[in-house]
Write an enzyme that holds these catalytic residues in place. Structure first.
Site, PDB file in Angstrom:
ATOM      1  N   ASN A 107      33.345  35.500  82.522  1.00 16.28           N
ATOM      2  CA  ASN A 107      32.157  36.283  82.157  1.00 16.28           C
ATOM      3  C   ASN A 107      31.624  37.116  83.328  1.00 16.28           C
ATOM      4  OD1 ASN A 107      32.488  35.085  79.716  1.00 16.28           O
ATOM      5  ND2 ASN A 107      30.704  33.727  79.856  1.00 16.28           N
ATOM      6  N   THR A 152      17.813  85.283  71.453  1.00 15.21           N
ATOM      7  CA  THR A 152      17.093  84.156  70.862  1.00 15.21           C
ATOM      8  C   THR A 152      17.447  84.238  69.386  1.00 15.21           C
ATOM      9  OG1 THR A 152      15.102  85.452  70.449  1.00 15.21           O
ATOM     10  CG2 THR A 152      15.185  84.252  72.539  1.00 15.21           C
ATOM     11  N   HIS A 153      17.615  83.110  68.750  1.00 16.95           N
ATOM     12  CA  HIS A 153      18.088  83.068  67.356  1.00 16.95           C
ATOM     13  C   HIS A 153      19.453  83.754  67.210  1.00 16.95           C
ATOM     14  CE1 HIS A 153      13.806  82.169  66.292  1.00 16.95           C
ATOM     15  NE2 HIS A 153      13.581  83.050  67.253  1.00 16.95           N
ATOM     16  N   SER A 274      48.581  82.097  66.632  1.00 17.23           N
ATOM     17  CA  SER A 274      48.667  81.530  65.294  1.00 17.23           C
ATOM     18  C   SER A 274      50.124  81.585  64.854  1.00 17.23           C
ATOM     19  CB  SER A 274      47.793  82.342  64.341  1.00 17.23           C
ATOM     20  OG  SER A 274      48.255  82.192  63.012  1.00 17.23           O
ATOM     21  N   LYS A 280      46.479  86.895  66.456  1.00 15.19           N
ATOM     22  CA  LYS A 280      45.461  85.910  66.841  1.00 15.19           C
ATOM     23  C   LYS A 280      45.609  85.417  68.266  1.00 15.19           C
ATOM     24  CE  LYS A 280      42.664  84.058  64.464  1.00 15.19           C
ATOM     25  NZ  LYS A 280      42.844  83.189  63.307  1.00 15.19           N
ATOM     26  N   ASN A 282      43.451  82.316  69.775  1.00 16.40           N
ATOM     27  CA  ASN A 282      42.387  81.383  69.403  1.00 16.40           C
ATOM     28  C   ASN A 282      41.839  80.607  70.595  1.00 16.40           C
ATOM     29  OD1 ASN A 282      42.705  82.071  66.679  1.00 16.40           O
ATOM     30  ND2 ASN A 282      44.377  80.602  66.445  1.00 16.40           N
ATOM     31  N   GLU A 287      37.136  75.176  71.562  1.00 16.73           N
ATOM     32  CA  GLU A 287      36.840  74.462  70.311  1.00 16.73           C
ATOM     33  C   GLU A 287      37.017  72.954  70.476  1.00 16.73           C
ATOM     34  OE1 GLU A 287      38.306  76.976  66.665  1.00 16.73           O
ATOM     35  OE2 GLU A 287      39.602  77.349  68.380  1.00 16.73           O
ATOM     36  N   TYR A 314      26.538  35.902  77.373  1.00 17.11           N
ATOM     37  CA  TYR A 314      27.760  36.567  76.910  1.00 17.11           C
ATOM     38  C   TYR A 314      28.082  36.227  75.460  1.00 17.11           C
ATOM     39  CZ  TYR A 314      32.682  37.916  76.568  1.00 17.11           C
ATOM     40  OH  TYR A 314      33.863  38.488  76.169  1.00 17.11           O
ATOM     41  N   GLN A 319      33.411  42.179  74.432  1.00  7.53           N
ATOM     42  CA  GLN A 319      34.762  42.612  74.786  1.00  7.53           C
ATOM     43  C   GLN A 319      35.026  44.028  74.251  1.00  7.53           C
ATOM     44  OE1 GLN A 319      38.211  39.857  74.971  1.00  7.53           O
ATOM     45  NE2 GLN A 319      38.798  40.799  73.020  1.00  7.53           N
ATOM     46  N   LYS A 322      34.739  48.037  76.152  1.00  7.10           N
ATOM     47  CA  LYS A 322      35.615  48.880  76.967  1.00  7.10           C
ATOM     48  C   LYS A 322      36.207  50.094  76.244  1.00  7.10           C
ATOM     49  CE  LYS A 322      36.377  44.682  79.241  1.00  7.10           C
ATOM     50  NZ  LYS A 322      35.819  44.033  78.035  1.00  7.10           N
TER      51      LYS A 322
HETATM   52  N1  ARG Z   1      38.325  39.592  77.735  1.00  6.83           N
HETATM   53  C1  ARG Z   1      36.977  39.156  77.814  1.00  6.83           C
HETATM   54  C2  ARG Z   1      36.031  40.368  77.703  1.00  6.83           C
HETATM   55  O1  ARG Z   1      36.461  41.428  77.918  1.00  6.83           O
HETATM   56  C3  ARG Z   1      36.708  38.452  79.097  1.00  6.83           C
HETATM   57  C4  ARG Z   1      35.559  37.502  79.039  1.00  6.83           C
HETATM   58  C5  ARG Z   1      35.919  36.343  78.189  1.00  6.83           C
HETATM   59  N2  ARG Z   1      34.868  35.361  78.227  1.00  6.83           N
HETATM   60  C6  ARG Z   1      34.782  34.391  77.334  1.00  6.83           C
HETATM   61  N3  ARG Z   1      33.765  33.606  77.425  1.00  6.83           N
HETATM   62  N4  ARG Z   1      35.631  34.275  76.335  1.00  6.83           N
HETATM   63  O2  ARG Z   1      34.874  40.228  77.371  1.00  6.83           O
END
Ligand code: ARG
Length: 458
Positions: A107, A152-153, A274, A280, A282, A287, A314, A319, A322
């Site tokens: 953790n 403007t606008h 295109s 074209k 583009n 975009e 936690y 998890q 990420k």
């Molecule tokens: N892979 C876990 C995460 O990204 C790591 C922490 C896991 N902790 C636990 N108490 N299971 O959160």
């Protein structure tokens, strides 16, 4: 890992839903750096003997070299990057590997790794935004006096200079930099040593590990430390605001590159043709920057929703922190690079910009201001008189500056020939000398200040 208590292994489905290695392997550098700092501290504090720590450190260095060469493996049975590194360490050095996890939990480990990763991401974005600003300064200086319509606008409003417009983007990027820099200051504290949630009874030195990892110091509450993802949200919120700016700029490129505008000719390197329409060109890069901003905002919302109902400390939901950060960062870094490239290489078309500024009665305000200044007429009345002049010019199909003096005097006898000096777009722009105004001298002053701030030679 928990074989002591569990008789059976996880089902295949459990294994799949539980594993984070497919994405958190991106944290391997931070994970190894965190472990090496932790191990050194364990030895210094006499918690683990120096020989074991020396074997651990050598093993971790070897793993780093291996992953550098071929990347970390992706074995779902090893669940995450922390277990992947630890199992490799034990294959390399044997049972001493098991001492590394003393006074630590995954953790605080993951909280530390992820902070280190986000800190690097912030540094990369800060560098990218600075390069973007430098590119803007070059083009703004080149076009400090290039006339274009200000809108403007999206209606022609008053003439401005292209340099002034580009410097508006510079200001937006400057605020983005300051938001990321603020986030960096706030997040730069080390959660390592908070252990699972309550801290640890081992005599750890959290100040030492914080310092070794470049943090300003340790965090102050172990429960908060393992469950705080504000740093990731700060990153995503700053990224969202930045992407929103880039999207608005990209939209202007799209508009400017369209044939009715023709303000820019996008370089081949940032456009596509295109498959069916040979004429074209583009503005795909612009975009996609505009499009990516939606995905980046989506990442910010995703983590906000993941975090919003979690009790301390936690929970495994975390998890999921990420993937949105990784996705947003990749998209943002690419968007900043694409906008920088477009700013550097776009060919601006000053003739088209000037023609558009002249076509829209953009100096009407200058006429009204002249009536106020020279005729002592209240602005509301001057506005009314000017409206008549615009109506006449529109009917005759000419610019305000092309109306004969007789015709103007018929609208209001207080008008005399001196008025023509304010009716051209150049005079209009030159007159806007207020701080931050569009007069070329003002624009150049702001560019000079910006160059000094970025350490660019004058
Ligand atoms: N892979 C876990 C995460 O990204 C790591 C922490 C896991 N902790 C636990 N108490 N299971 O959160």
């Amino acid at each position: 890992m928990w074989g002591g208590r569990f008789a059976e292994g996880p089902s295949a489905i459990m294994r799949e839903i539980n594993a984070s290695i497919p994405f958190d392997k991106r944290l391997w550098r931070q994970d190894i750096a965190g472990s090496r700092a932790h191990a050194a501290m364990l030895a210094a504090q006499g918690i683990v003997d120096a020989d074991a720590v020396s074997a651990i450190d050598g093993g971790l260095a070897e793993i780093a070299a291996l992953y550098e060469a071929e990347g970390p493996p992706e074995d779902l049975a090893l669940e995450d990057i922390h277990m992947t590194v630890e199992s490799k360490l034990s294959a390399l050095i044997g049972p001493d590997a098991g001492r590394l996890h003393t006074a630590r939990s995954r953790n605080d480990q993951v909280a530390t790794d992820f902070r280190l990763w986000v800190r690097d991401a912030i540094d990369a974005v800060l560098a990218g935004l600075e390069a973007f600003q430098r590119a803007l300064l070059v083009r703004a200086e080149e076009h400090a006096a290039t006339i274009m319509p200000g809108f403007t606008h999206l209606q022609v409003a008053q003439p401005v200079t292209l340099g002034h417009h580009l410097m508006a983007w510079y200001e937006m990027a400057g605020r983005d930099r300051s938001r990321f820099a603020d986030a960096r200051v706030r997040m730069n504290r080390s959660p390592l040593g908070s252990a699972a949630l309550a801290g640890t009874g081992f005599p750890v030195d959290r100040h030492a590990t914080a310092q070794a990892l470049g943090f300003d110091g340790p965090t102050d509450n172990s429960l908060d430390s393992v469950s705080d993802r504000d740093f990731a949200l700060d990153y995503l919120m700053s990224a969202t605001q930045c992407a929103l700016h880039l999207s608005r700029m990209a939209e202007e490129f799209v508009i400017w590159a369209s044939q009715p505008f023709g303000f820019v000719s996008l370089p081949d390197a940032y456009s596509t043709g295109s498959s069916i329409m040979p004429q074209k060109r583009n503005p795909d890069a612009a975009e996609l920057v505009r499009g990516h901003s939606g995905r980046i905002a989506g990442c910010m919302v995703a983590l906000t929703m993941t975090m919003k109902g979690l009790p301390l400390a936690y929970s495994k939901d975390m998890q999921d922190d990420k993937p949105p950060v990784f996705e947003a960062h990749d998209l943002l870094a690419l968007s900043i690079a694409a906008m920088t490239g477009m700013v550097e290489t776009t060919r601006f078309v000053p003739e088209r910009m000037r023609a558009a500024a002249e076509a829209g009665f953009s100096t009407a305000t200058d006429l009204a201001d002249w009536l106020v200044r020279e005729g002592g007429i209240p602005f509301r009345e001057a506005h009314h008189i000017t409206g008549h002049a615009v109506k006449l010019a529109e009917r005759e199909g000419v610019a305000l500056a092309a109306l004969p003096l007789d015709a103007l005097r018929q609208i209001d006898p207080r008008i005399d020939e001196r008025v023509y000096s304010v009716l051209t777009v150049d005079a209009s722009v030159a007159s806007r000398t207020s701080h931050g105004g569009t007069a070329p001298d003002q624009v150049r002053a702001r560019i000079a200040a910006a160059k000094a701030a970025l350490g660019v030679a004058a």
